[in-house]
Structure formats: structure tokens, C-alpha cells
Scaffold this motif. Structure first.
Motif, PDB file in Angstrom:
ATOM      1  N   PHE B 129       0.822  -1.006  -0.299  1.00  0.00           N
ATOM      2  CA  PHE B 129      -0.057   0.138  -0.085  1.00  0.00           C
ATOM      3  C   PHE B 129       0.621   1.146  -0.385  1.00  0.00           C
ATOM      4  O   PHE B 129       0.288   2.577   0.267  1.00  0.00           O
ATOM      5  CB  PHE B 129      -0.518  -0.025   1.138  1.00  0.00           C
ATOM      6  CG  PHE B 129      -1.956  -0.723   1.449  1.00  0.00           C
ATOM      7  CD1 PHE B 129      -3.206  -0.631   0.308  1.00  0.00           C
ATOM      8  CD2 PHE B 129      -1.482  -2.168   2.152  1.00  0.00           C
ATOM      9  CE1 PHE B 129      -4.697  -1.580   0.229  1.00  0.00           C
ATOM     10  CE2 PHE B 129      -2.991  -3.512   1.728  1.00  0.00           C
ATOM     11  CZ  PHE B 129      -3.912  -2.815   0.914  1.00  0.00           C
ATOM     12  N   ASN B 131       1.858   3.559  -2.794  1.00  0.00           N
ATOM     13  CA  ASN B 131       1.139   4.742  -2.528  1.00  0.00           C
ATOM     14  C   ASN B 131      -0.103   4.657  -2.886  1.00  0.00           C
ATOM     15  O   ASN B 131      -0.568   5.578  -3.780  1.00  0.00           O
ATOM     16  CB  ASN B 131       2.116   3.925  -4.300  1.00  0.00           C
ATOM     17  CG  ASN B 131       1.100   3.547  -4.955  1.00  0.00           C
ATOM     18  OD1 ASN B 131       0.353   2.446  -4.370  1.00  0.00           O
ATOM     19  ND2 ASN B 131       1.137   3.346  -5.980  1.00  0.00           N
ATOM     20  N   ALA B 132      -0.558   4.003  -1.772  1.00  0.00           N
ATOM     21  CA  ALA B 132      -2.088   4.762  -1.506  1.00  0.00           C
ATOM     22  C   ALA B 132      -2.047   5.361  -1.214  1.00  0.00           C
ATOM     23  O   ALA B 132      -1.325   6.101   0.044  1.00  0.00           O
ATOM     24  CB  ALA B 132      -2.489   3.000  -1.036  1.00  0.00           C
ATOM     25  N   PHE B 133      -3.419   6.213  -0.854  1.00  0.00           N
ATOM     26  CA  PHE B 133      -4.256   7.221  -0.231  1.00  0.00           C
ATOM     27  C   PHE B 133      -4.438   6.867   0.659  1.00  0.00           C
ATOM     28  O   PHE B 133      -5.390   5.798   0.529  1.00  0.00           O
ATOM     29  CB  PHE B 133      -4.095   8.453  -1.833  1.00  0.00           C
ATOM     30  CG  PHE B 133      -2.959   9.105  -2.656  1.00  0.00           C
ATOM     31  CD1 PHE B 133      -2.825  10.847  -1.940  1.00  0.00           C
ATOM     32  CD2 PHE B 133      -2.836   8.262  -3.316  1.00  0.00           C
ATOM     33  CE1 PHE B 133      -2.453  10.688  -2.768  1.00  0.00           C
ATOM     34  CE2 PHE B 133      -2.483   8.953  -4.128  1.00  0.00           C
ATOM     35  CZ  PHE B 133      -1.397  10.309  -3.916  1.00  0.00           C
ATOM     36  N   ARG B 135      -7.875   7.375   1.215  1.00  0.00           N
ATOM     37  CA  ARG B 135      -9.076   7.212   0.854  1.00  0.00           C
ATOM     38  C   ARG B 135      -8.970   5.954   0.243  1.00  0.00           C
ATOM     39  O   ARG B 135     -10.278   5.786  -0.035  1.00  0.00           O
ATOM     40  CB  ARG B 135      -9.726   8.189   0.081  1.00  0.00           C
ATOM     41  CG  ARG B 135      -9.032   8.247  -1.389  1.00  0.00           C
ATOM     42  CD  ARG B 135      -9.126   9.090  -2.063  1.00  0.00           C
ATOM     43  NE  ARG B 135      -8.625   9.349  -4.106  1.00  0.00           N
ATOM     44  CZ  ARG B 135      -7.521   9.070  -3.789  1.00  0.00           C
ATOM     45  NH1 ARG B 135      -7.434  10.888  -2.962  1.00  0.00           N
ATOM     46  NH2 ARG B 135      -6.669   9.335  -5.373  1.00  0.00           N
ATOM     47  N   GLU B 136      -8.335   5.110   0.472  1.00  0.00           N
ATOM     48  CA  GLU B 136      -8.099   4.045  -0.311  1.00  0.00           C
ATOM     49  C   GLU B 136      -7.892   2.438   0.349  1.00  0.00           C
ATOM     50  O   GLU B 136      -7.521   1.779  -0.097  1.00  0.00           O
ATOM     51  CB  GLU B 136      -6.989   3.828  -1.524  1.00  0.00           C
ATOM     52  CG  GLU B 136      -6.943   4.427  -2.921  1.00  0.00           C
ATOM     53  CD  GLU B 136      -6.047   4.782  -3.722  1.00  0.00           C
ATOM     54  OE1 GLU B 136      -5.934   3.643  -4.478  1.00  0.00           O
ATOM     55  OE2 GLU B 136      -5.317   5.423  -2.798  1.00  0.00           O
ATOM     56  N   SER B 138      -8.670   0.727   4.056  1.00  0.00           N
ATOM     57  CA  SER B 138     -10.214   0.752   5.238  1.00  0.00           C
ATOM     58  C   SER B 138      -9.549   1.389   6.109  1.00  0.00           C
ATOM     59  O   SER B 138      -8.232   1.998   7.072  1.00  0.00           O
ATOM     60  CB  SER B 138      -9.985  -0.676   5.238  1.00  0.00           C
ATOM     61  OG  SER B 138      -8.944  -1.171   6.633  1.00  0.00           O
ATOM     62  N   MET B 141      -6.433   0.196   8.279  1.00  0.00           N
ATOM     63  CA  MET B 141      -4.424  -0.065   7.711  1.00  0.00           C
ATOM     64  C   MET B 141      -4.752   1.965   7.650  1.00  0.00           C
ATOM     65  O   MET B 141      -3.495   2.348   7.855  1.00  0.00           O
ATOM     66  CB  MET B 141      -5.271  -0.572   5.936  1.00  0.00           C
ATOM     67  CG  MET B 141      -5.487  -1.501   5.826  1.00  0.00           C
ATOM     68  SD  MET B 141      -5.635  -1.564   4.731  1.00  0.00           S
ATOM     69  CE  MET B 141      -4.767  -3.678   4.429  1.00  0.00           C
TER      70      MET B 141
END
Lengths: 174, 251
Positions: B129, B131-133, B135-136, B138, B141
């Protein structure tokens, strides 16, 4: 001893993967822990009371846990599987590996892996959603796509850049 | 003799309005040593979050003092990190960028920042994760990002303010267990944990020691050593015994 997780989900249609959308890893593990804590088997109503969640909230989590082969639900009883026990006794990193082994073979993931392989390049979001829509219908395609990204990232099977909307399949992590 | 990691010495906090004193905290006194996992538990209005803000130096006490390794605490102390109930992530930054932010403030070089961010993102189970933002992610997380960010500064003391109360019950229980897993690894920071919670069950599940506050003004009614073996089972009578005892102290 047969590994209960082996056959679960393997032959399920891509559409079934939608049971994995809108639930998180933490919720599924939390459910498994809750059932384990009361002895590994409990009726749904007991667990709903134990974890203070109504059936509307618990239902999707239960379905996803069942889809992954982590619990069985029969006559209203939830029972954790050997795979669950293995998961519970594992470290954070080992848990990812176990989940990876379960979802790697799912048709929904195979679809993306095969697409990426024949394209030989990163896949665009729209392209993947179209392919999913052919199998599950357009109204569920985005949900299935988001679930693939979420679970694929967790299991380290895919990379996704939400700015460029490009998805790549990772080589098997060590 | 070496000073304890943290000393809270007769801390009192009052607010003044129209010349009238409102006492929030009264004579709080306890210590934390290395390998202590301490929970402060109390009903709402007992000033436990205020106490935590005073302990990390964000707010001065009205009287008394907080010493960290023998010296008065400062808000910019890099040995103390905080995890918030609200996660406090920057929505426009990725997971890695959120984790690196605190390191940047400490003047750590970019290469070291990447290395440390990678290590702690992995420790909390967020590899994949990067490079996840937010909002992406749960809720669970998001709080893992908060935890990775706090651990990445390699603090001696980790403070947590109701870290599980924005999460659904299943996610919360899973994260509690994973935090205990991290805590059981002596190679990872921190050296001690101080957590504030309104949940008695959570305090008994996690802590070696529970400090019980009563309300208005918040004052200490007990300091209890929870000697239950780990992993703890919330269904066992001994576990329930502790919960009953703490309830009877607060009510």
C-alpha cells in the motif's frame, strides 16, 4: 490432512469476488479471532452480540471469510477452519503470505494476471473494469475492481497507481 | 540511580473562567519504566486526554511536572511519538509520504527516510500500500499508517490516545492483537507504551499496568498490575475479575 483452504473459491466465478468488496483484512481477521476466542465454533447470533455488530454489518464479513475458506457456516453455526488456526498463530507478514496463497488462484485474479501477461504492460483501470464487466455486469464491475486492488495490494500481487490509474501485476514476492 | 523513562509528578490542571477555577486533573502521579505497557482508563470527563497532552508537552500543567529521562518534557522531543484517535493523516499524501513526514521534520536524509519508512510500513503489514492514498484504505489500515509514522521516528515512548475507538469492533480487536505482536518484538521501538482509553476491557487486554482515573476532577483511584499471562482471553473468569474490579473503582 487436507488443507481446507485449497479448494475454496478456486472454481468460483469472477462475480463471487464481489463478496470481498467493502470488507477489510482487519474485519475478517477480527471475526476469526472472535470465533476462536469462544472455542472455535459459535452461532451467528452469539458472535454478533460478542462483537457488537448487527447482522447487516457482520453478514458481508462472514461471507468474505467463508469465501476465503477461513470459516464454514452451517445451520447458523460459524466454525473456524484449520487455515484460520494457521492464520491466527502467524505473524503479520506470514498472514499476508497465507492470504496471498488463497487469493492468487482465484479466477478474478487470474483474469487480471492473464490480461497483464498478454498485454505485456501496465493495465488501465477502464480496460480492467471492462473485462470484469463482461463477466459480472457493469453495475458491479467497479466494486470488483476496487476489491481486486485492495486485496491485491494487501497480498502484494498487484501494484496500482490511483493517480495514473495504472495496474501492474507483481512478480512473486519473496 | 538512573531516572525512570517518564515521571508524572503531582500533575494538576485547572482552567479559569471569569475568575473561577475548574479543576480537570488533580495530583496525578505515576512512573513509566522500560518495557512498561500502561493504560490510563477512566470515564469521559476524567481528563485522560488532557493528561496525555500534558505528558507529551503539548499543554503545560497548572502545577506539578512531567520528566522524561529526568528532564522536563518538551513537545518537540523526538523520543516521544503519538498515535491519534482520528489517525491525523494528510489525505493528499501517500502512505509512504505520510510516514516519511515526521522523519523529514527531524532532518533525516532522504535515503534514510525511505529505508525507515519501508521498514515500519512492512512491520505494520502495509507493504503493498506504499503508494496508496488514505481514501483507498480501510480504517484499520489508516491507523496502521498512524502507527508506522509514530514508530518510524524510533521513539522511546509511544503515546496513544484512544487509538481504536474510531474503528469497528472487529478491526479494533485485530489491530490490538497485531500491536501486541509488535510490542513483543524487543528489536522494534518503542521502549514503553502509554495509552489512554475509555474501554476497561481494552485496558485489561493490553496493559501490564492500568491507571484508573475517576472524574471531575480526574484523580487516580488505583494503579493495578495486571498479572494475567499473555495471550489473554477475554472470556476467562480471571479477565472478568479485573474488569469487575476496575468498574467498581470507577462507579
Amino acid at each position: 490432512m487436507s488443507n481446507i483452504g485449497d479448494d475454496v473459491g478456486r472454481k468460483t466465478p469472477v462475480a463471487d469476488f464481489r463478496s470481498m468488496s467493502k470488507v477489510s483484512v482487519g474485519q475478517i481477521l477480527g471475526l476469526v479471532e472472535a470465533v476462536d476466542e469462544v472455542g472455535g465454533v459459535a452461532d451467528v447470533a452469539t458472535i454478533a452480540r460478542e462483537v457488537d455488530m448487527d447482522i447487516d454489518r457482520l453478514g458481508p464479513i462472514l461471507n468474505a471469510a467463508e469465501f476465503l475458506g477461513l470459516v464454514t457456516v452451517e445451520d447458523g453455526d460459524i466454525r473456524i477452519t484449520d487455515l484460520s488456526r494457521k492464520l491466527l498463530s502467524s505473524s503479520v507478514r506470514e498472514r499476508k503470505k497465507i492470504i496471498r496463497e488463497i487469493i492468487d488462484d482465484l479466477p478474478a485474479f487470474r483474469l487480471v494476471v492473464d490480461m497483464a501477461r498478454s498485454a505485456g504492460a501496465a493495465l488501465g483501470r477502464e480496460e480492467v473494469i471492462r473485462a470484469i464487466a463482461d463477466r459480472v455486469g457493469s453495475h458491479q464491475a467497479a466494486d470488483v475492481f476496487n476489491a481486486l486492488v485492495y486485496w491485491g495490494r494487501y497480498a502484494e500481487l498487484v501494484r496500482y497507481d490511483s493517480e495514473s490509474e495504472q495496474l501492474t501485476v507483481r512478480v512473486a514476492p519473496t | 540511580m538512573e531516572a525512570p523513562l517518564l515521571e508524572v509528578k503531582d500533575v494538576t490542571k485547572s482552567y479559569f473562567e471569569n475568575g473561577k477555577e475548574f479543576k480537570v486533573l488533580d495530583l496525578i502521579r505515576f512512573e513509566l519504566a522500560e518495557r512498561d505497557f500502561v493504560c490510563v482508563v477512566g470515564p469521559s470527563g476524567c481528563g485522560k486526554s488532557t493528561l496525555l497532552r500534558i505528558i507529551v508537552g503539548l499543554e503545560p500543567p497548572t502545577s506539578g511536572q512531567v520528566l522524561f529521562e529526568g528532564s522536563p518534557i518538551r513537545a518537540d522531543n523526538p523520543q516521544v511519538a503519538m498515535v491519534f484517535q482520528s489517525f491525523a493523516l494528510f489525505p493528499w499524501l501517500t502512505v509512504t509520504q505520510n510516514v516519511e513526514l515526521g522523519l523529514e521534520a527531524q532532518g533525516i536524509s532522504p535515503e534514510d527516510r525511505h529505508g525507515r519508512a519501508r521498514k515500519f510500513i512492512d512491520a505494520v503489514g502495509l507493504t503493498g500500500f506504499e503508494n496508496a492514498f488514505p481514501r483507498e484504505l480501510s480504517g484499520g489500515m489508516k491507523q496502521r499508517v498512524g502507527l508506522a509514522r509514530a514508530l518510524a521516528i524510533e521513539p522511546l515512548l509511544l503515546c496513544m490516545d484512544e487509538p481504536f475507538s474510531s474503528l469497528d469492533p472487529l478491526t479494533a480487536q485485530n489491530l490490538r492483537d497485531e500491536i501486541l505482536q509488535l510490542w513483543a518484538n524487543p528489536d522494534l521501538p518503542p521502549k514503553a507504551v502509554l495509552m489512554v482509553t475509555h474501554s476497561i476491557e481494552e485496558a485489561v487486554y493490553l496493559a501490564d499496568r492500568v491507571i484508573v482515573l475517576s472524574s471531575r476532577p480526574g484523580h487516580m483511584v488505583a494503579e493495578l498490575e495486571i498479572d494475567l499471562p499473555r495471550p489473554r482471553n477475554r472470556k476467562e473468569p480471571e479477565f472478568y475479575g479485573w474488569i469487575d474490579e476496575i468498574y467498581s473503582l470507577i462507579v
